[in-house]
Design a protein around this motif. Structure first.
Motif, PDB file in Angstrom:
ATOM      1  N   SER A 122       0.813  -1.221   0.000  1.00 20.36           N
ATOM      2  CA  SER A 122       0.000   0.000   0.000  1.00 20.36           C
ATOM      3  C   SER A 122       0.845   1.269   0.000  1.00 20.36           C
ATOM      4  O   SER A 122       0.369   2.323  -0.389  1.00 20.36           O
ATOM      5  CB  SER A 122      -0.941   0.010   1.203  1.00 20.36           C
ATOM      6  OG  SER A 122      -1.829  -1.070   1.126  1.00 20.36           O
ATOM      7  N   ASN A 127       3.123   3.361  -7.319  1.00 17.17           N
ATOM      8  CA  ASN A 127       2.495   2.695  -8.451  1.00 17.17           C
ATOM      9  C   ASN A 127       2.902   1.225  -8.394  1.00 17.17           C
ATOM     10  O   ASN A 127       3.801   0.798  -9.119  1.00 17.17           O
ATOM     11  CB  ASN A 127       2.927   3.348  -9.767  1.00 17.17           C
ATOM     12  CG  ASN A 127       2.153   2.822 -10.946  1.00 17.17           C
ATOM     13  OD1 ASN A 127       1.377   1.867 -10.826  1.00 17.17           O
ATOM     14  ND2 ASN A 127       2.364   3.425 -12.092  1.00 17.17           N
ATOM     15  N   LEU A 143      -7.906  -4.857  -7.054  1.00 15.62           N
ATOM     16  CA  LEU A 143      -8.525  -3.529  -7.096  1.00 15.62           C
ATOM     17  C   LEU A 143      -7.610  -2.524  -7.803  1.00 15.62           C
ATOM     18  O   LEU A 143      -8.065  -1.748  -8.648  1.00 15.62           O
ATOM     19  CB  LEU A 143      -8.850  -3.059  -5.678  1.00 15.62           C
ATOM     20  CG  LEU A 143      -9.577  -1.736  -5.555  1.00 15.62           C
ATOM     21  CD1 LEU A 143     -10.955  -1.818  -6.196  1.00 15.62           C
ATOM     22  CD2 LEU A 143      -9.702  -1.345  -4.095  1.00 15.62           C
ATOM     23  N   ASP A 144      -6.323  -2.554  -7.485  1.00 18.17           N
ATOM     24  CA  ASP A 144      -5.372  -1.649  -8.143  1.00 18.17           C
ATOM     25  C   ASP A 144      -5.261  -1.934  -9.640  1.00 18.17           C
ATOM     26  O   ASP A 144      -5.178  -1.015 -10.449  1.00 18.17           O
ATOM     27  CB  ASP A 144      -3.984  -1.752  -7.499  1.00 18.17           C
ATOM     28  CG  ASP A 144      -3.884  -0.963  -6.206  1.00 18.17           C
ATOM     29  OD1 ASP A 144      -4.799  -0.168  -5.903  1.00 18.17           O
ATOM     30  OD2 ASP A 144      -2.875  -1.136  -5.488  1.00 18.17           O
ATOM     31  N   LYS A 146      -7.574  -3.247 -11.561  1.00 16.95           N
ATOM     32  CA  LYS A 146      -8.810  -2.790 -12.210  1.00 16.95           C
ATOM     33  C   LYS A 146      -8.852  -1.270 -12.314  1.00 16.95           C
ATOM     34  O   LYS A 146      -9.286  -0.731 -13.329  1.00 16.95           O
ATOM     35  CB  LYS A 146     -10.034  -3.332 -11.472  1.00 16.95           C
ATOM     36  CG  LYS A 146     -10.209  -4.818 -11.683  1.00 16.95           C
ATOM     37  CD  LYS A 146     -11.448  -5.350 -11.011  1.00 16.95           C
ATOM     38  CE  LYS A 146     -11.606  -6.826 -11.314  1.00 16.95           C
ATOM     39  NZ  LYS A 146     -12.848  -7.374 -10.798  1.00 16.95           N
ATOM     40  N   LYS A 147      -8.393  -0.573 -11.270  1.00 18.25           N
ATOM     41  CA  LYS A 147      -8.339   0.898 -11.338  1.00 18.25           C
ATOM     42  C   LYS A 147      -7.420   1.343 -12.457  1.00 18.25           C
ATOM     43  O   LYS A 147      -7.754   2.254 -13.211  1.00 18.25           O
ATOM     44  CB  LYS A 147      -7.838   1.483 -10.007  1.00 18.25           C
ATOM     45  CG  LYS A 147      -8.904   1.643  -8.956  1.00 18.25           C
ATOM     46  CD  LYS A 147      -8.413   2.566  -7.853  1.00 18.25           C
ATOM     47  CE  LYS A 147      -7.942   1.765  -6.689  1.00 18.25           C
ATOM     48  NZ  LYS A 147      -7.531   2.558  -5.537  1.00 18.25           N
ATOM     49  N   GLN A 148      -6.278   0.702 -12.562  1.00 17.42           N
ATOM     50  CA  GLN A 148      -5.318   1.047 -13.617  1.00 17.42           C
ATOM     51  C   GLN A 148      -5.914   0.783 -14.996  1.00 17.42           C
ATOM     52  O   GLN A 148      -5.775   1.598 -15.902  1.00 17.42           O
ATOM     53  CB  GLN A 148      -4.030   0.243 -13.438  1.00 17.42           C
ATOM     54  CG  GLN A 148      -2.988   0.545 -14.496  1.00 17.42           C
ATOM     55  CD  GLN A 148      -1.687  -0.187 -14.237  1.00 17.42           C
ATOM     56  OE1 GLN A 148      -1.195  -0.185 -13.122  1.00 17.42           O
ATOM     57  NE2 GLN A 148      -1.153  -0.805 -15.258  1.00 17.42           N
ATOM     58  N   ASN A 149      -6.603  -0.339 -15.147  1.00 13.65           N
ATOM     59  CA  ASN A 149      -7.226  -0.665 -16.433  1.00 13.65           C
ATOM     60  C   ASN A 149      -8.309   0.352 -16.802  1.00 13.65           C
ATOM     61  O   ASN A 149      -8.432   0.730 -17.963  1.00 13.65           O
ATOM     62  CB  ASN A 149      -7.816  -2.075 -16.405  1.00 13.65           C
ATOM     63  CG  ASN A 149      -6.748  -3.143 -16.389  1.00 13.65           C
ATOM     64  OD1 ASN A 149      -5.574  -2.884 -16.648  1.00 13.65           O
ATOM     65  ND2 ASN A 149      -7.139  -4.359 -16.061  1.00 13.65           N
ATOM     66  N   ILE A 150      -9.074   0.786 -15.823  1.00 14.93           N
ATOM     67  CA  ILE A 150     -10.112   1.794 -16.075  1.00 14.93           C
ATOM     68  C   ILE A 150      -9.477   3.105 -16.510  1.00 14.93           C
ATOM     69  O   ILE A 150      -9.923   3.737 -17.467  1.00 14.93           O
ATOM     70  CB  ILE A 150     -11.005   1.994 -14.830  1.00 14.93           C
ATOM     71  CG1 ILE A 150     -11.893   0.758 -14.633  1.00 14.93           C
ATOM     72  CG2 ILE A 150     -11.851   3.250 -14.943  1.00 14.93           C
ATOM     73  CD1 ILE A 150     -12.631   0.729 -13.311  1.00 14.93           C
ATOM     74  N   LEU A 151      -8.426   3.517 -15.822  1.00 11.04           N
ATOM     75  CA  LEU A 151      -7.742   4.765 -16.180  1.00 11.04           C
ATOM     76  C   LEU A 151      -7.136   4.685 -17.575  1.00 11.04           C
ATOM     77  O   LEU A 151      -7.224   5.626 -18.355  1.00 11.04           O
ATOM     78  CB  LEU A 151      -6.648   5.093 -15.159  1.00 11.04           C
ATOM     79  CG  LEU A 151      -7.133   5.528 -13.781  1.00 11.04           C
ATOM     80  CD1 LEU A 151      -5.958   5.672 -12.821  1.00 11.04           C
ATOM     81  CD2 LEU A 151      -7.896   6.833 -13.869  1.00 11.04           C
TER      82      LEU A 151
END
Length: 169
Positions: free
Chosen positions: A61, A65, A101-102, A104-109
């Motif tokens: 955490s 990145n 979760l990280d 998926k967030k990166q993929n969304i961005l």
């Protein structure tokens, strides 16, 4: 070396080096210290156990990145073992959830940055028609080219980890 140990090894944080000491203190809380009160023994032991369990979560955490920093660190065997342990161990599963979760967030961005920009169609604002207020069913925004709707099927977790960390072996 386990998945979690590789996370700790890649970190520059001084706390990442606590795992060995925590394992020792969890087994023998009185190592190197004189215990004056019975409660201190249990505090040292239990703090060491918590550190042993949750140190990878803390270190992961703290990484700015983590997905990019940990690219190429893991093997397919590491990921497979990690997932197998996550099915049986709640603590490992919590770390897996943080990582997923990280990812998926990166993929969304990344997908948000590659989408075609929406362009305002000024022709809908012309006042030549009978009803200048028009219908409320048009938002005035059109997309440059209509593409087929792509339904993205969520990858299985192993493939998600392999792709995110660019695992080749």
């Amino acid at each position: 070396m386990t998945f979690e140990e590789k996370i700790l090894k890649e970190s520059k944080s001084k706390e990442a080096k606590l795992l060995r000491a925590a394992k020792k203190a969890a087994k023998e809380p009185d190592t190197g210290v004189k215990i004056l009160k019975k409660g201190a023994y249990y505090v040292i032991r239990d703090c060491a156990k918590v550190t042993e369990l949750y140190l990878p979560h803390l270190i992961y955490s703290q990484i700015k990145n983590p997905i990019a920093m940990l690219e190429g660190v893991f093997t397919k065997a590491d990921c497979t073992d990690f997932l197998a342990r996550a099915k049986k161990d709640t603590v490992v599963n919590q770390l897996l959830n943080l990582i997923v979760l990280d990812i998926k967030k990166q993929n969304i961005l990344e997908s948000a940055n590659t989408k075609a920009p929406k362009i305002l169609d000024p022709s809908i604002f012309e006042e030549d028609g009978d009803d200048i207020y028009g219908d409320y069913d048009s938002d005035g925004i059109t997309v440059e080219a209509e593409s087929d709707v792509i339904v993205e099927v969520e990858k299985d977790t192993l493939q998600l980890l392999l792709d995110a960390f660019k695992v080749t072996k």
